[in-house]
Design a protein around this motif. Sequence first.
Motif, PDB file in Angstrom:
ATOM      1  N   LEU A  86      -4.292  -1.785  -0.308  1.00  0.00           N
ATOM      2  CA  LEU A  86      -4.610  -1.896   1.170  1.00  0.00           C
ATOM      3  C   LEU A  86      -3.584  -0.950   1.798  1.00  0.00           C
ATOM      4  CD1 LEU A  86      -5.684  -5.723   1.360  1.00  0.00           C
ATOM      5  CD2 LEU A  86      -7.177  -3.692   1.461  1.00  0.00           C
ATOM      6  N   ARG A  87      -2.426  -0.881   1.328  1.00  0.00           N
ATOM      7  CA  ARG A  87      -1.524  -0.072   2.266  1.00  0.00           C
ATOM      8  C   ARG A  87      -1.976   1.595   1.909  1.00  0.00           C
ATOM      9  NH1 ARG A  87       0.858  -0.646   5.808  1.00  0.00           N
ATOM     10  NH2 ARG A  87       2.221  -2.050   5.323  1.00  0.00           N
ATOM     11  N   HIS A  88      -2.425   1.953   0.985  1.00  0.00           N
ATOM     12  CA  HIS A  88      -3.041   3.154   0.607  1.00  0.00           C
ATOM     13  C   HIS A  88      -4.078   3.226   1.551  1.00  0.00           C
ATOM     14  CE1 HIS A  88      -4.039   6.815  -1.013  1.00  0.00           C
ATOM     15  NE2 HIS A  88      -5.208   6.406  -1.335  1.00  0.00           N
ATOM     16  N   LEU A  89      -5.179   2.521   1.770  1.00  0.00           N
ATOM     17  CA  LEU A  89      -6.320   2.548   2.543  1.00  0.00           C
ATOM     18  C   LEU A  89      -6.213   2.206   4.132  1.00  0.00           C
ATOM     19  CD1 LEU A  89      -8.432   0.576   0.271  1.00  0.00           C
ATOM     20  CD2 LEU A  89      -8.615   2.884   0.590  1.00  0.00           C
ATOM     21  N   CYS A  90      -5.241   1.605   4.602  1.00  0.00           N
ATOM     22  CA  CYS A  90      -5.051   1.193   5.867  1.00  0.00           C
ATOM     23  C   CYS A  90      -3.308   1.635   6.046  1.00  0.00           C
ATOM     24  CB  CYS A  90      -5.220  -0.338   6.191  1.00  0.00           C
ATOM     25  SG  CYS A  90      -6.955  -0.544   5.508  1.00  0.00           S
ATOM     26  N   PRO A  91      -2.981   2.642   5.928  1.00  0.00           N
ATOM     27  CA  PRO A  91      -1.292   2.834   6.549  1.00  0.00           C
ATOM     28  C   PRO A  91      -0.888   2.315   7.615  1.00  0.00           C
ATOM     29  CG  PRO A  91      -2.668   4.899   6.483  1.00  0.00           C
ATOM     30  CD  PRO A  91      -3.455   3.834   5.980  1.00  0.00           C
ATOM     31  N   GLU A  92      -1.670   2.168   8.555  1.00  0.00           N
ATOM     32  CA  GLU A  92      -1.284   1.646   9.898  1.00  0.00           C
ATOM     33  C   GLU A  92      -1.355   0.283   9.955  1.00  0.00           C
ATOM     34  OE1 GLU A  92       0.037   3.991  12.050  1.00  0.00           O
ATOM     35  OE2 GLU A  92      -0.330   5.460  10.622  1.00  0.00           O
ATOM     36  N   SER A  93      -2.006  -0.298   9.213  1.00  0.00           N
ATOM     37  CA  SER A  93      -2.121  -1.952   9.341  1.00  0.00           C
ATOM     38  C   SER A  93      -0.908  -2.813   9.014  1.00  0.00           C
ATOM     39  CB  SER A  93      -3.166  -2.330   8.466  1.00  0.00           C
ATOM     40  OG  SER A  93      -4.588  -1.742   8.830  1.00  0.00           O
ATOM     41  N   LEU A  94      -0.706  -3.788   9.543  1.00  0.00           N
ATOM     42  CA  LEU A  94       0.522  -4.648   9.168  1.00  0.00           C
ATOM     43  C   LEU A  94       0.013  -5.532   7.921  1.00  0.00           C
ATOM     44  CD1 LEU A  94       3.031  -6.313   9.711  1.00  0.00           C
ATOM     45  CD2 LEU A  94       1.695  -7.929  11.238  1.00  0.00           C
ATOM     46  N   ILE A  95       0.677  -5.441   6.998  1.00  0.00           N
ATOM     47  CA  ILE A  95       0.104  -6.214   5.833  1.00  0.00           C
ATOM     48  C   ILE A  95       1.197  -7.387   5.407  1.00  0.00           C
ATOM     49  CG2 ILE A  95      -0.324  -5.924   3.283  1.00  0.00           C
ATOM     50  CD1 ILE A  95      -1.092  -2.947   3.652  1.00  0.00           C
ATOM     51  N   VAL A  96       0.557  -8.428   5.526  1.00  0.00           N
ATOM     52  CA  VAL A  96       1.482  -9.628   5.055  1.00  0.00           C
ATOM     53  C   VAL A  96       0.802 -10.231   3.957  1.00  0.00           C
ATOM     54  CG1 VAL A  96       1.971 -11.994   5.951  1.00  0.00           C
ATOM     55  CG2 VAL A  96       1.703 -10.018   7.528  1.00  0.00           C
ATOM     56  N   CYS A  97       2.082 -10.485   2.934  1.00  0.00           N
ATOM     57  CA  CYS A  97       1.616 -11.183   1.658  1.00  0.00           C
ATOM     58  C   CYS A  97       2.329 -12.553   1.657  1.00  0.00           C
ATOM     59  CB  CYS A  97       2.541 -10.031   0.583  1.00  0.00           C
ATOM     60  SG  CYS A  97       2.280 -11.020  -1.100  1.00  0.00           S
ATOM     61  N   ILE A  98       1.268 -13.289   1.501  1.00  0.00           N
ATOM     62  CA  ILE A  98       1.367 -14.751   1.639  1.00  0.00           C
ATOM     63  C   ILE A  98       2.160 -15.240   0.259  1.00  0.00           C
ATOM     64  CG2 ILE A  98       0.333 -16.918   2.097  1.00  0.00           C
ATOM     65  CD1 ILE A  98      -1.793 -15.597   3.548  1.00  0.00           C
ATOM     66  N   GLN A  99       2.896 -16.262   0.122  1.00  0.00           N
ATOM     67  CA  GLN A  99       3.379 -16.859  -1.013  1.00  0.00           C
ATOM     68  C   GLN A  99       3.461 -18.110  -0.610  1.00  0.00           C
ATOM     69  OE1 GLN A  99       7.611 -15.424  -1.175  1.00  0.00           O
ATOM     70  NE2 GLN A  99       8.235 -17.372  -0.104  1.00  0.00           N
ATOM     71  N   ASP A 100       3.186 -18.853  -1.705  1.00  0.00           N
ATOM     72  CA  ASP A 100       3.368 -20.416  -1.661  1.00  0.00           C
ATOM     73  C   ASP A 100       4.550 -20.871  -1.263  1.00  0.00           C
ATOM     74  OD1 ASP A 100       0.325 -21.266  -2.533  1.00  0.00           O
ATOM     75  OD2 ASP A 100       0.629 -20.525  -4.279  1.00  0.00           O
ATOM     76  N   GLU A 101       4.898 -22.182  -0.933  1.00  0.00           N
ATOM     77  CA  GLU A 101       6.251 -22.590  -0.440  1.00  0.00           C
ATOM     78  C   GLU A 101       6.852 -22.820  -1.554  1.00  0.00           C
ATOM     79  OE1 GLU A 101       3.129 -23.337   1.132  1.00  0.00           O
ATOM     80  OE2 GLU A 101       3.640 -23.353   3.154  1.00  0.00           O
ATOM     81  N   ASP A 102       6.220 -23.306  -2.779  1.00  0.00           N
ATOM     82  CA  ASP A 102       7.004 -23.309  -3.931  1.00  0.00           C
ATOM     83  C   ASP A 102       7.301 -22.143  -4.924  1.00  0.00           C
ATOM     84  OD1 ASP A 102       4.701 -23.408  -4.800  1.00  0.00           O
ATOM     85  OD2 ASP A 102       4.497 -24.988  -6.066  1.00  0.00           O
ATOM     86  N   ASP A 103       6.987 -21.054  -4.394  1.00  0.00           N
ATOM     87  CA  ASP A 103       7.087 -19.839  -5.190  1.00  0.00           C
ATOM     88  C   ASP A 103       8.493 -19.297  -4.887  1.00  0.00           C
ATOM     89  OD1 ASP A 103       6.891 -17.452  -6.187  1.00  0.00           O
ATOM     90  OD2 ASP A 103       5.158 -16.538  -5.113  1.00  0.00           O
TER      91      ASP A 103
END
Length: 128
Positions: A86-103
């Motif tokens: 998605l970074r490659h396809l949408c370089p201007e977008s804000l990308i947020v990677c969600i992680q589990d609280e216990d990760d």
Amino acid sequence: TRPESIAMQSTAFLEPSEIIRDVLIVEPDPDRQTELSRVLALPGRRIVGTSSADGAYSLVHAHRPDAIFVAPGLETVSSLKLCADLRHLCPESLIVCIQDEDDSAPLYEIAPYDLQLSYGEIAVLPIG
């Protein structure tokens, strides 16, 4: 104990320079997708959700969102790989990677996303 997220220490949320109008949520769990949509909803904001990487690819080819939230647990691709694509396809977008609280995965210094947040951190983001 897990160190406090770097993203929550960022000043980006205090005075955003641009308004996020279009949001894509990539979340395989329909209940969590609904909850994220509610948390991120604002008047005038368009939120689109999908439960798969294929759905995300189709949606970003049709329209580049201002922000993309990518959850863990996708079936065909890792969330990190999807963030990179998605970074490659949408370089201007804000990308947020969600992680589990216990990760306990470490926060990366160089990663294909802008922020790494847990579900709990997203729930308490400042409005807007």
